[in-house]
Motif scaffolding. Structure first.
Motif, PDB file in Angstrom:
ATOM      1  N   VAL A 139      -9.287   8.498   7.895  1.00 50.81           N
ATOM      2  CA  VAL A 139      -8.498   7.388   7.313  1.00 50.81           C
ATOM      3  C   VAL A 139      -9.089   6.768   6.145  1.00 50.81           C
ATOM      4  CG1 VAL A 139      -7.205   5.177   7.417  1.00 50.81           C
ATOM      5  CG2 VAL A 139      -7.365   6.932   9.583  1.00 50.81           C
ATOM      6  N   ALA A 140      -8.703   7.200   4.922  1.00 53.03           N
ATOM      7  CA  ALA A 140      -9.487   6.975   3.662  1.00 53.03           C
ATOM      8  C   ALA A 140      -8.733   5.938   2.740  1.00 53.03           C
ATOM      9  CB  ALA A 140      -9.716   8.202   2.760  1.00 53.03           C
ATOM     10  N   ASP A 141      -9.156   5.010   2.408  1.00 55.25           N
ATOM     11  CA  ASP A 141      -8.397   4.073   1.357  1.00 55.25           C
ATOM     12  C   ASP A 141      -9.243   3.857   0.026  1.00 55.25           C
ATOM     13  OD1 ASP A 141     -10.078   1.748   1.307  1.00 55.25           O
ATOM     14  OD2 ASP A 141      -9.777   1.770   3.384  1.00 55.25           O
ATOM     15  N   THR A 142      -8.322   3.445  -0.904  1.00 55.31           N
ATOM     16  CA  THR A 142      -8.877   3.187  -2.416  1.00 55.31           C
ATOM     17  C   THR A 142      -9.026   1.727  -2.551  1.00 55.31           C
ATOM     18  OG1 THR A 142      -6.411   2.885  -3.231  1.00 55.31           O
ATOM     19  CG2 THR A 142      -7.685   5.123  -3.418  1.00 55.31           C
ATOM     20  N   GLY A 143      -9.547   0.993  -1.468  1.00 48.86           N
ATOM     21  CA  GLY A 143      -9.604  -0.539  -1.277  1.00 48.86           C
ATOM     22  C   GLY A 143     -11.198  -0.707  -1.992  1.00 48.86           C
ATOM     23  N   ASN A 194      -5.334   0.709  14.903  1.00 46.21           N
ATOM     24  CA  ASN A 194      -6.339  -0.399  14.516  1.00 46.21           C
ATOM     25  C   ASN A 194      -6.942  -0.054  13.145  1.00 46.21           C
ATOM     26  OD1 ASN A 194      -6.054  -1.605  16.877  1.00 46.21           O
ATOM     27  ND2 ASN A 194      -8.339  -1.231  17.547  1.00 46.21           N
ATOM     28  N   LEU A 195      -7.203   1.272  13.067  1.00 43.92           N
ATOM     29  CA  LEU A 195      -7.825   1.671  11.602  1.00 43.92           C
ATOM     30  C   LEU A 195      -6.655   1.406  10.455  1.00 43.92           C
ATOM     31  CD1 LEU A 195      -9.601   4.934  12.483  1.00 43.92           C
ATOM     32  CD2 LEU A 195     -10.354   2.604  11.896  1.00 43.92           C
ATOM     33  N   LEU A 196      -5.577   1.470  10.744  1.00 42.53           N
ATOM     34  CA  LEU A 196      -4.413   1.555   9.773  1.00 42.53           C
ATOM     35  C   LEU A 196      -4.159  -0.013   9.600  1.00 42.53           C
ATOM     36  CD1 LEU A 196      -1.910   4.138  10.820  1.00 42.53           C
ATOM     37  CD2 LEU A 196      -3.436   4.165   8.895  1.00 42.53           C
ATOM     38  N   SER A 197      -4.356  -0.919  10.528  1.00 36.50           N
ATOM     39  CA  SER A 197      -4.128  -2.490  10.606  1.00 36.50           C
ATOM     40  C   SER A 197      -5.300  -3.069   9.583  1.00 36.50           C
ATOM     41  CB  SER A 197      -4.035  -2.963  11.915  1.00 36.50           C
ATOM     42  OG  SER A 197      -2.967  -2.774  12.716  1.00 36.50           O
ATOM     43  N   ASN A 198      -6.711  -2.086   9.844  1.00 31.20           N
ATOM     44  CA  ASN A 198      -7.695  -2.829   9.383  1.00 31.20           C
ATOM     45  C   ASN A 198      -7.445  -2.548   7.541  1.00 31.20           C
ATOM     46  OD1 ASN A 198      -9.018  -3.833  11.019  1.00 31.20           O
ATOM     47  ND2 ASN A 198     -11.070  -2.414  10.622  1.00 31.20           N
ATOM     48  N   ALA A 199      -7.035  -1.265   7.315  1.00 28.83           N
ATOM     49  CA  ALA A 199      -6.804  -0.965   5.908  1.00 28.83           C
ATOM     50  C   ALA A 199      -5.420  -2.284   5.339  1.00 28.83           C
ATOM     51  CB  ALA A 199      -6.174   0.375   5.996  1.00 28.83           C
ATOM     52  N   ALA A 200      -4.430  -2.242   6.139  1.00 24.08           N
ATOM     53  CA  ALA A 200      -3.622  -3.172   5.663  1.00 24.08           C
ATOM     54  C   ALA A 200      -4.026  -4.609   5.385  1.00 24.08           C
ATOM     55  CB  ALA A 200      -2.564  -3.363   6.779  1.00 24.08           C
ATOM     56  N   ARG A 201      -4.911  -5.102   6.171  1.00 22.39           N
ATOM     57  CA  ARG A 201      -5.762  -6.180   5.991  1.00 22.39           C
ATOM     58  C   ARG A 201      -6.664  -6.401   4.886  1.00 22.39           C
ATOM     59  NH1 ARG A 201      -7.771  -6.815  10.812  1.00 22.39           N
ATOM     60  NH2 ARG A 201      -5.741  -7.828  11.592  1.00 22.39           N
ATOM     61  N   TYR A 202      -7.137  -5.399   4.742  1.00 19.22           N
ATOM     62  CA  TYR A 202      -8.476  -5.481   3.692  1.00 19.22           C
ATOM     63  C   TYR A 202      -8.136  -4.928   2.306  1.00 19.22           C
ATOM     64  CZ  TYR A 202     -11.028  -7.022   7.918  1.00 19.22           C
ATOM     65  OH  TYR A 202     -11.311  -7.357   8.914  1.00 19.22           O
ATOM     66  N   LEU A 219       0.609  -1.323   0.088  1.00 15.60           N
ATOM     67  CA  LEU A 219      -0.116   0.141   0.083  1.00 15.60           C
ATOM     68  C   LEU A 219       0.882   1.376  -0.027  1.00 15.60           C
ATOM     69  CD1 LEU A 219      -2.631  -0.998   2.774  1.00 15.60           C
ATOM     70  CD2 LEU A 219      -2.876  -1.496   0.215  1.00 15.60           C
ATOM     71  N   THR A 220       0.291   2.316  -0.608  1.00 17.86           N
ATOM     72  CA  THR A 220       0.848   3.796  -0.514  1.00 17.86           C
ATOM     73  C   THR A 220       0.217   4.561   0.429  1.00 17.86           C
ATOM     74  OG1 THR A 220       1.391   3.785  -2.671  1.00 17.86           O
ATOM     75  CG2 THR A 220       1.639   5.812  -1.994  1.00 17.86           C
ATOM     76  N   VAL A 221       1.100   4.987   1.393  1.00 15.79           N
ATOM     77  CA  VAL A 221       0.776   5.607   2.479  1.00 15.79           C
ATOM     78  C   VAL A 221       1.047   7.325   2.441  1.00 15.79           C
ATOM     79  CG1 VAL A 221       0.855   6.029   4.986  1.00 15.79           C
ATOM     80  CG2 VAL A 221       1.162   3.929   3.891  1.00 15.79           C
ATOM     81  N   ARG A 222      -0.060   8.093   2.340  1.00 17.48           N
ATOM     82  CA  ARG A 222       0.041   9.455   2.593  1.00 17.48           C
ATOM     83  C   ARG A 222      -0.327  10.083   3.820  1.00 17.48           C
ATOM     84  NH1 ARG A 222      -2.323  10.548  -3.761  1.00 17.48           N
ATOM     85  NH2 ARG A 222      -0.435   9.495  -4.773  1.00 17.48           N
TER      86      ARG A 222
END
Length: 504
Positions: free
Chosen positions: A419-423, A389-397, A363-366
């Motif tokens: 905490v936004a992701d493009t998942g 916990n939010l960042l770990s969820n992002a890494a997992r999903y 993942l790319t982190v900004r």
């Protein structure tokens, strides 16, 4: 025939006698405290009424005596004036007509004795003697006018009053009035009657007020005690629900709040036990089945088989760790150590700690934070845990190649962390449940998540007086938003919540 060869079970020990339960209070009863309080009120009322009654009687007696004394002296002055007129008309005592003086004395119910300047009794020109009063006390001397005189008691005949007879400012004699002794008791008996009636009325009123006040003071205490006994007996719905004034109302409300907290804690323990059993059942069942296959020889202990069993143990460890975090988060209100912290700095520190995990997942982190400090009154460690916990969820999903953006800013007086992701995002029907305890959506079921991470985040943020929300776009991507109050002057309630609870 199969016989049971198991050893005989010993007879069950007799059950321990149940703890004695206090008999229920009679509705409306005062209880021991109420009875003692009412008895104290009764003693005070009796003492007060007795003291006031005695003071009223003494005051009435003295007042009546003073009034009667003034009346007697006034009568003596009038009789002396009449005797002076008779002396002046007859130019001496021998021929003086004292009938007018005797009429005034008789009208007052007194016996009259007239004496000349030498102290001898004067009979008066009317021929009717006044010697009946010869046994009277000594006449007064040196009176300067008809309005003056003296008052005394002449032996056992009753009270007396004297006045000087003045003619041309010269004392030519004196008059002595002897009043009957029974004349002093009439007014006092009337005073006794009125004072007695007033005392009885005051006592009845004092007892009624004492009873009302005692009931008013002790009823909340009795109700709280009965509610406490009901709670101890297992009735978790028992509440005092008393609307009493002052400290008694505060006591009842505090007790009900305590009962609600005890009930909530007990329900949380039961729910946690059920959740633990639910979460541990699947990996334990898989471990048990795999180990039984190895033990019975139905499967070979190949590296692949052992690795699968090892994965189940890892899952067990992860579930236990997550449950521990959830238990800590649920008690966060009791263990927060608040201080004025820079939320932007906390965000940067959390991203730095999880950056290796995120990059390992591809993942790319900004990070987007303001240069000015974003101050909040919070526990930095707990906020760091929530962001982790939010960042770990992002890494997992999230999928490899996705981007995770973490930002912190101030909006409308609130500190906002996103905490936004493009998942792949979260389905719309699952969004209302993502922060529920042990709830696992489609992604969690596919990846083996425990459904605890976001519940921990919600508990930690709520403990700080903030809120948390989740949103997902139609084209994928998830945005988790944390809102916290900015730092201000801490209130007394905030400081009390920030004080760690004493260890038990």
């Amino acid at each position: 025939m199969i016989r049971d060869r198991s050893p005989a079970r010993p007879a069950a020990a007799p059950a321990a006698p149940a703890a004695p339960v206090a008999p229920p209070r009679r509705p409306g009863g005062l209880g021991p405290l109420g009875r003692r309080l009412f008895a104290a009120f009764v003693v005070v009322a009796l003492a007060s009424v007795a003291l006031l009654t005695a003071a009223a009687l003494v005051g009435a007696d003295r007042g009546l005596s003073s009034a009667r004394q003034a009346d007697r002296l006034e009568t003596a002055s009038r009789v002396a004036a009449a005797a002076a007129d008779a002396y002046r008309a007859a130019d001496g005592w021998p021929a003086a007509d004292l009938s007018a003086a005797r009429s005034l004395a008789a009208g007052a119910g007194a016996e009259l004795t007239v004496r000349d300047a030498d102290g001898h009794a004067v009979t008066g020109g009317s021929g009717a003697g006044t010697g009946a009063g010869t046994g009277a006390g000594t006449a007064g001397h040196g009176m300067s006018g008809q309005e003056h005189g003296s008052y005394g008691h002449g032996g056992s005949s009753g009270p007396t009053a004297t006045a000087s007879v003045l003619v041309d400012s010269a004392a030519v004699g004196s008059v002595l009035l002897r009043f009957p002794s029974g004349a002093t008791s009439g007014g006092l008996s009337v005073a006794w009657g009125w004072v007695t009636v007033a005392a009885v009325g005051a006592l009845v009123l004092a007892l009624a007020v004492s009873w009302f006040v005692t009931r008013r003071l002790t009823a909340p205490v009795v109700r709280v005690a009965a509610t406490a006994r009901a709670l101890a007996a297992g009735d978790r719905e028992a509440r005092a629900r008393i609307d009493a004034p002052g400290e008694l109302g505060d006591l009842a409300r505090a007790f009900d709040a305590m009962a609600d907290e005890v009930t909530r804690a007990e329900q949380a323990r039961h729910r946690l036990a059920a959740d633990i059993a639910h979460e541990l059942r699947t990996p334990l069942a898989a471990l048990q089945a795999g180990l039984e296959e190895l033990r019975d020889g139905y499967a070979d202990p190949s590296p692949e088989r052992l690795a699968a069993l090892h994965d189940q143990t890892l899952r067990l460890g992860r579930v236990v760790g997550d449950l521990g975090e959830l238990a800590d988060a649920e008690s966060a209100r009791l263990s927060l150590r608040r201080a004025e912290v820079d939320l932007a700095a906390v965000v940067r520190a959390a991203v730095a700690d999880r950056e290796a995990e995120l990059r390992t997942a591809g993942l790319t982190v900004r990070t987007r934070t303001e240069s000015a400090p974003l101050l909040v009154y919070a526990d930095a460690d707990r906020l760091h845990q929530a962001l982790g916990n939010l960042l770990s969820n992002a890494a997992r999903y999230c999928r490899p190649g996705d981007t995770v953006t973490v930002g912190a800013s101030c909006r409308a007086g609130e500190a906002v962390v996103e905490v936004a992701d493009t998942g792949p995002g979260i389905p719309a029907e699952e969004l209302p449940h993502v922060f529920d305890r042990l709830w696992r959506g489609t992604r969690a079921q596919a990846t083996g998540g425990s459904g605890i991470g976001l519940a921990v985040v919600k508990e930690l943020v709520t403990a700080h007086g903030g809120s948390v929300g989740a949103a997902s776009g139609p084209d994928g991507g998830t945005r988790i938003t944390l809102r916290l109050p900015t730092a201000g002057t801490p209130t007394a309630a905030t400081r009390a919540a920030a004080t760690p609870a004493a260890p038990t």
